[in-house]
Design a protein around this motif. Sequence first.
Motif, PDB file in Angstrom:
ATOM      1  N   HIS A 188      12.278  27.908 115.003  1.00 28.69           N
ATOM      2  CA  HIS A 188      12.788  28.830 113.978  1.00 28.69           C
ATOM      3  C   HIS A 188      12.259  28.545 112.572  1.00 28.69           C
ATOM      4  N   ASP A 189      11.960  27.281 112.281  1.00 27.32           N
ATOM      5  CA  ASP A 189      11.513  26.937 110.917  1.00 27.32           C
ATOM      6  C   ASP A 189      10.026  26.618 110.845  1.00 27.32           C
ATOM      7  N   LYS A 192       8.017  26.817 107.698  1.00 29.03           N
ATOM      8  CA  LYS A 192       8.136  25.860 106.584  1.00 29.03           C
ATOM      9  C   LYS A 192       6.846  25.062 106.395  1.00 29.03           C
ATOM     10  N   HIS A 217       9.232  31.446 104.426  1.00 26.62           N
ATOM     11  CA  HIS A 217       9.000  30.718 105.686  1.00 26.62           C
ATOM     12  C   HIS A 217       9.387  31.549 106.908  1.00 26.62           C
ATOM     13  N   HIS A 242      17.300  34.085 111.371  1.00 32.23           N
ATOM     14  CA  HIS A 242      18.277  33.004 111.172  1.00 32.23           C
ATOM     15  C   HIS A 242      18.823  32.938 109.745  1.00 32.23           C
ATOM     16  N   HIS A 243      18.175  33.624 108.799  1.00 32.25           N
ATOM     17  CA  HIS A 243      18.731  33.668 107.434  1.00 32.25           C
ATOM     18  C   HIS A 243      19.343  35.033 107.098  1.00 32.25           C
ATOM     19  N   ASP A 271      22.147  27.034 112.568  1.00 31.71           N
ATOM     20  CA  ASP A 271      21.277  26.524 111.503  1.00 31.71           C
ATOM     21  C   ASP A 271      22.126  25.983 110.345  1.00 31.71           C
TER      22      ASP A 271
HETATM   23 FE   LIG Z   1      15.069  28.424 107.971  1.00 34.66          FE
END
Ligand SMILES: [Fe+2]
Length: 319
Positions: A188-189, A192, A217, A242-243, A271
């Motif tokens: 998911h990240d 980044k 990201h 997810h955000h 998260d």
């Molecule tokens: Fe994230």
Amino acid sequence: MNTSDEYMPVPLSTILVDTIIGCDLYIKNCEGDEIKYVLFCTGINAVGQDKIDGLQKHNIENLYIHKSDHKVYLKYLEPSLKKIIKKNIISNTEQVQVAYNIAKNIMEDIFNNPRSGVYVERVKDWVSNTIDIIIREKSASAIIKMLSYDYYTYTHSVNVSVLGLLFSRYLNMKCEDMNALGVGLLLHDIGKTQVSSQIINKKGKLTDEEFGEMKTHVVSGAEILFHVGGIEDVAFFPVMQHHERMNGKGYPNGLQGNAIHEYGKIAAIIDVYDALTTRRSYSDARNPFAALKIMRDEMRGSFDEELFIDFILFLNQVK
Ligand SMILES: [Fe+2]
């Protein structure tokens, strides 16, 4: 020097006959007060059945490796993980530990080289093996205890995936769906990797401009995965959403309510929960109760209410 803090044990049962480990193996020898590590097999030679029989005859359960070779050992174990789980070669607790360390290793490789597609199969295999462990290990709390409480992007990704898989099992999700969700959560990240490390590692509050860069990201993560290929469409939801927040105050698209996919809703809850319950450079780890309280009171309207209640019930039965 031959001191004990330079070495770490590896269960003998994880060393498969006639395979090449890639790093030197040692036997721990105690002579009086003195501990010595004696070379048992070099990393370029295969360990034969006779050698393993000899160790078993002496009830030796662990061999030792240099701590600096841990990554090499994990790389060796990764393709055997399925066999290790299926044959119950090591205890459930050790299986969880090994699976957790393998995932950290995969994540480290991904973060070093996010555009290499090689990892997709490694990620899929890891998720499917972890589901096997979760299904067999009845106690979710035994697994949760293994999660790291120090926040790093790698460990956070692994925590989120493991927690998400446990939660999806609690929700009686189908195995096939758990696989897609687990892959999406682990990755998911990944975006980044495209954000400057100064921003990622900044201890204080981000400026508006820095936060703007941090937000990218999500989209860059999806772009990387799209470019790499081989990832199911639904596995993009945890990455892309997810955000997002139920009240529309999230990013990148400000989606509201059921415009957010179930995997996106689950990813959002887990998260935030993992970020709150792990130690950060600027704050201590909160206990589960405090984390849930912040999510309920200070982030009201952010999460799907039904799933949030399910998540509380799930954590409650884990204790
Ligand atoms: Fe994230």
